[in-house]
Design a protein around this motif. Sequence first.
Motif, PDB file in Angstrom:
ATOM      1  N   PHE A   1     -22.472   4.779 -63.433  1.00 29.70           N
ATOM      2  CA  PHE A   1     -21.796   5.781 -64.260  1.00 29.70           C
ATOM      3  C   PHE A   1     -22.354   7.154 -63.918  1.00 29.70           C
ATOM      4  N   TYR A   2     -21.608   8.168 -64.331  1.00 32.47           N
ATOM      5  CA  TYR A   2     -21.913   9.551 -63.941  1.00 32.47           C
ATOM      6  C   TYR A   2     -22.017  10.423 -65.181  1.00 32.47           C
TER       7      TYR A   2
ATOM      8  N   LEU B   1     -29.053  12.607 -57.989  1.00 33.77           N
ATOM      9  CA  LEU B   1     -28.313  13.858 -58.102  1.00 33.77           C
ATOM     10  C   LEU B   1     -27.149  13.865 -57.113  1.00 33.77           C
ATOM     11  N   ILE B   2     -25.941  14.076 -57.640  1.00 28.52           N
ATOM     12  CA  ILE B   2     -24.728  14.085 -56.819  1.00 28.52           C
ATOM     13  C   ILE B   2     -24.297  15.512 -56.511  1.00 28.52           C
TER      14      ILE B   2
ATOM     15  N   GLY C   1     -33.716  13.504 -67.484  1.00 29.92           N
ATOM     16  CA  GLY C   1     -33.589  14.178 -66.198  1.00 29.92           C
ATOM     17  C   GLY C   1     -32.764  15.449 -66.301  1.00 29.92           C
ATOM     18  N   HIS C   2     -31.759  15.434 -67.188  1.00 32.52           N
ATOM     19  CA  HIS C   2     -30.986  16.658 -67.408  1.00 32.52           C
ATOM     20  C   HIS C   2     -31.830  17.677 -68.176  1.00 32.52           C
TER      21      HIS C   2
ATOM     22  N   GLU D   1     -25.702  10.347 -60.814  1.00 36.12           N
ATOM     23  CA  GLU D   1     -25.249   8.956 -60.777  1.00 36.12           C
ATOM     24  C   GLU D   1     -26.359   8.055 -61.298  1.00 36.12           C
ATOM     25  N   TRP D   2     -25.980   7.099 -62.156  1.00 37.03           N
ATOM     26  CA  TRP D   2     -26.932   6.142 -62.732  1.00 37.03           C
ATOM     27  C   TRP D   2     -26.448   4.729 -62.434  1.00 37.03           C
TER      28      TRP D   2
END
Length: 306
Positions: free
Chosen positions: A31-32, A53-54, A14-15, A42-43
């Motif tokens: 976790f982040y 997405l935060i 995703g990144h 955030e996962w």
Amino acid sequence: MVKIQVNKLHTLTGHNDCIYALSEGSDPRFFYTGAGDGMVVEWDLDNPKDGKLIAKLPNSVYALEVDRERNLLIIGHNFEGIHVIDLNENKEIWSLQLTNQAIFDIKIFGNEILVGTGDGILVVVGIPERAVKKHVKLSSKSIRVMSIAPEKRHLALGLSDHSIKILDLANNFEPLANLQGHTNSVFALGFSPDEKILCSGGRDAQLKFWNSGDYSLSENIVAHMFAINYLSFKEDGNYLVTCSMDKSMKVWDVENRKLLKVIDKARNAGHGTSINKVLWSTYSGQVVSISDDRTISIWQIEEKNL
């Protein structure tokens, strides 16, 4: 004799750029991650495929830390400062322009955010005040990594000047020790869960074990081919995982200072490039790893008695 078995459970994508930052949530099920694309995600370890997405920032994110007491996510935004996200509301509640430097690590202690900057300054931010309380100049070189021993109230900092500095959190950040031994930048640092050991690693590829009583060196291991980027203890303190620019992770027996397992691309379908951070989850006992290859891997690491 213990044998370590490794099973790769998930590869998360995703990144759009190298992933640099990794932090466990107040609820350790979450976790982040933060990356060169400025995204903070955030996962959920129970449902890992769907990241949330935060935040999306214009510069790279090298550092993330969760304030567990208040359920805040502190984002180190390179060349800008910090952004504070309320995780209950999923929104930014305040930010502070701190530095025009990179921010490599952030820690929380009590009511303070400790920010390590690229110009060797520890910036102390009061959370209730939402303001800078103190600057501690430690070096002309970067502060790369920090670790806190909460019972001892010691703060350890690894720097690009090759040193590890120990400060007294109970006494206004007074210096307690200056550890010399690494021959290059210190990137990896962690107190063991019982706070008896401080482990360090760095660009010199060496893993060092220090006694935290007097900060004497008890063991030095040439641990990797290239830089050790990060390390994380298992919650029970028996094992330690290191990750490296050499694309491998290694599992260590802490008491006996012995290598138990190498995890890499050839043997375990590991990462294809530098592994930047690892986290030994206190929720699942699994290990999370992030890499320059833009992926996150989740590993089941189990011991089998022979």
